[in-house]
Scaffold this motif. Structure first.
Motif, short mmCIF file in Angstrom:
data_model
loop_
_atom_site.label_atom_id
_atom_site.label_comp_id
_atom_site.label_asym_id
_atom_site.label_seq_id
_atom_site.Cartn_x
_atom_site.Cartn_y
_atom_site.Cartn_z
N LEU A 263 45.24 53.52 29.79
CA LEU A 263 44.53 54.05 31.21
C LEU A 263 44.18 52.01 31.24
CD1 LEU A 263 41.91 56.39 32.11
CD2 LEU A 263 44.27 56.43 32.86
N GLY A 264 44.90 51.03 32.79
CA GLY A 264 45.20 49.82 32.58
C GLY A 264 44.47 50.20 34.05
N ILE A 265 43.16 49.26 33.99
CA ILE A 265 41.69 49.01 35.49
C ILE A 265 41.93 47.59 36.09
CG2 ILE A 265 39.84 50.03 36.69
CD1 ILE A 265 39.95 51.79 34.38
N ILE A 266 42.17 47.10 37.36
CA ILE A 266 41.82 46.58 37.74
C ILE A 266 40.51 46.35 38.69
CG2 ILE A 266 42.95 44.27 38.92
CD1 ILE A 266 44.17 44.87 35.86
N VAL A 267 39.52 45.54 38.63
CA VAL A 267 39.04 45.06 39.56
C VAL A 267 39.22 44.51 40.68
CG1 VAL A 267 36.43 45.21 39.74
CG2 VAL A 267 37.23 46.12 37.99
N GLU A 268 39.55 45.16 41.73
CA GLU A 268 39.75 44.17 42.57
C GLU A 268 38.77 43.05 43.88
OE1 GLU A 268 42.86 42.93 43.22
OE2 GLU A 268 43.98 45.33 42.14
N GLY A 269 37.19 44.05 43.86
CA GLY A 269 36.32 43.96 44.46
C GLY A 269 34.93 44.61 44.70
N TYR A 270 33.93 43.42 44.80
CA TYR A 270 33.35 45.43 44.65
C TYR A 270 31.83 44.31 45.52
CZ TYR A 270 30.57 41.16 41.67
OH TYR A 270 30.33 40.03 41.43
N LEU A 271 30.47 45.12 45.92
CA LEU A 271 29.68 44.81 46.88
C LEU A 271 28.11 45.45 46.41
CD1 LEU A 271 27.54 43.73 48.67
CD2 LEU A 271 28.51 45.99 50.41
N LEU A 272 27.09 44.83 45.35
CA LEU A 272 26.56 45.11 45.68
C LEU A 272 25.30 45.30 45.69
CD1 LEU A 272 25.66 44.34 41.27
CD2 LEU A 272 26.89 45.85 42.43
N ALA A 273 24.85 46.35 46.40
CA ALA A 273 24.25 45.83 48.05
C ALA A 273 23.12 45.59 47.48
CB ALA A 273 24.26 47.24 48.36
N PRO A 274 22.50 44.66 48.28
CA PRO A 274 21.14 42.91 48.64
C PRO A 274 20.22 44.44 49.63
CG PRO A 274 22.61 42.86 50.18
CD PRO A 274 23.28 43.67 49.31
N PRO A 275 19.09 43.86 49.37
CA PRO A 275 17.42 44.68 50.49
C PRO A 275 18.45 44.77 51.33
CG PRO A 275 16.60 42.61 48.31
CD PRO A 275 17.83 42.71 47.92
N GLY A 276 18.41 45.09 52.22
CA GLY A 276 18.03 45.51 53.77
C GLY A 276 17.10 46.57 54.00
N VAL A 277 17.25 46.36 55.48
CA VAL A 277 16.14 47.23 56.07
C VAL A 277 16.64 48.90 55.82
CG1 VAL A 277 15.20 47.62 58.11
CG2 VAL A 277 15.89 44.95 58.49
N PRO A 278 14.96 49.19 55.66
CA PRO A 278 15.15 51.11 54.56
C PRO A 278 16.05 51.32 56.65
CG PRO A 278 12.76 49.73 54.39
CD PRO A 278 14.02 48.43 54.94
N VAL A 279 16.42 52.41 55.92
CA VAL A 279 16.77 53.10 57.21
C VAL A 279 17.65 52.72 57.56
CG1 VAL A 279 16.69 55.47 58.54
CG2 VAL A 279 14.88 54.93 56.24
#
Length: 224
Positions: free
Chosen positions: A84-100
């Motif tokens: 398996l060859g896996i390329i990570v193209e992009g990501y977002l690790l969510a920051p704190p937002g307004v709950p709900v």
């Protein structure tokens, strides 16, 4: 990227789905026929992220995905090596937002290539792209940026990515059919493999790869 929850009914649905369990958990093995994992190569050196999100290092991303691919796929011992060859193209690790009201969700985009060791070729020229979302849990509904660390978010995405890849492989049984692929050389077929070790180019599907050394031992991690 934002998730808007506009009604109590939507919250109730989310709670119900969360109660059903995390789909990233390891359940019974799938039917992957002759599959046995050889090389597991993850490359994240050009991964793009979204401004405002949490940042993970290249090493953290590669380590998280590599570990989860190993955990899920070293269980299979079909006797024929696939890489398996896996390329990570992009990501977002969510920051704190307004709950709900506005709870950003973590997401990752991957391109996955599958190499048949005996044939010396990529079974998916150009690769298969996946968009991976974090699991829908009670924590994620109110915003994983509030309830998870960046490391926990990354682990969640890595687990879900491995699960999606496993489902995709199961959906392509012809790649792992013993009757089709177990002994291709019996029919007088010959193949040339001109790369002695896997490289970023091989992982991206632009070069062939050779048979790796003896299969690594499964990681010492408890199953779920």
């Amino acid at each position: 990227m934002q998730v808007w929850v506009r009604s109590s009914a939507a919250l109730a649905l989310a709670a119900l789905l969360a109660a059903c369990g995390n789909h990233a958990e390891l359940r019974e093995q799938r039917n992957l026929g002759a599959f046995e994992l050889g090389f597991n190569v993850v490359i994240a050196d050009n991964a793009q992220t979204v401004p405002g999100g949490r940042v993970a290092t290249e090493e953290q991303i590669e380590a998280a995905i590599t570990s989860e691919i190993d955990r899920r796929f070293r269980r299979y011992d079909g006797g024929r090596l696939y890489h398996l060859g896996i390329i990570v193209e992009g990501y977002l690790l969510a920051p704190p937002g307004v709950p709900v009201i506005a709870a950003p969700k973590s997401v990752m985009v991957l391109t996955v290539n599958v190499f048949d060791d005996a044939l010396g070729e990529n079974l998916v020229p150009g690769g298969k792209q996946f968009t991976v979302l974090e699991s829908l849990t009670g924590d994620a509904v109110v915003g994983s940026g509030f309830t998870m660390t960046a490391e926990e978010q990354l682990l969640n995405l890595a687990q879900n990515a491995a699960g999606q890849i496993e489902t995709w492989l199961e959906d392509n049984p012809k790649w792992f059919d013993y009757e089709v692929v177990r002994n291709p050389f019996e029919e007088g077929m010959t193949f040339e493999v001109d790369v002695t070790e896997i490289t970023p180019e091989a992982a991206a599907g632009t070069a062939s790869i050779s048979r790796p050394p003896a299969r690594p031992a499964a990681p010492d991690r408890p199953g779920i």
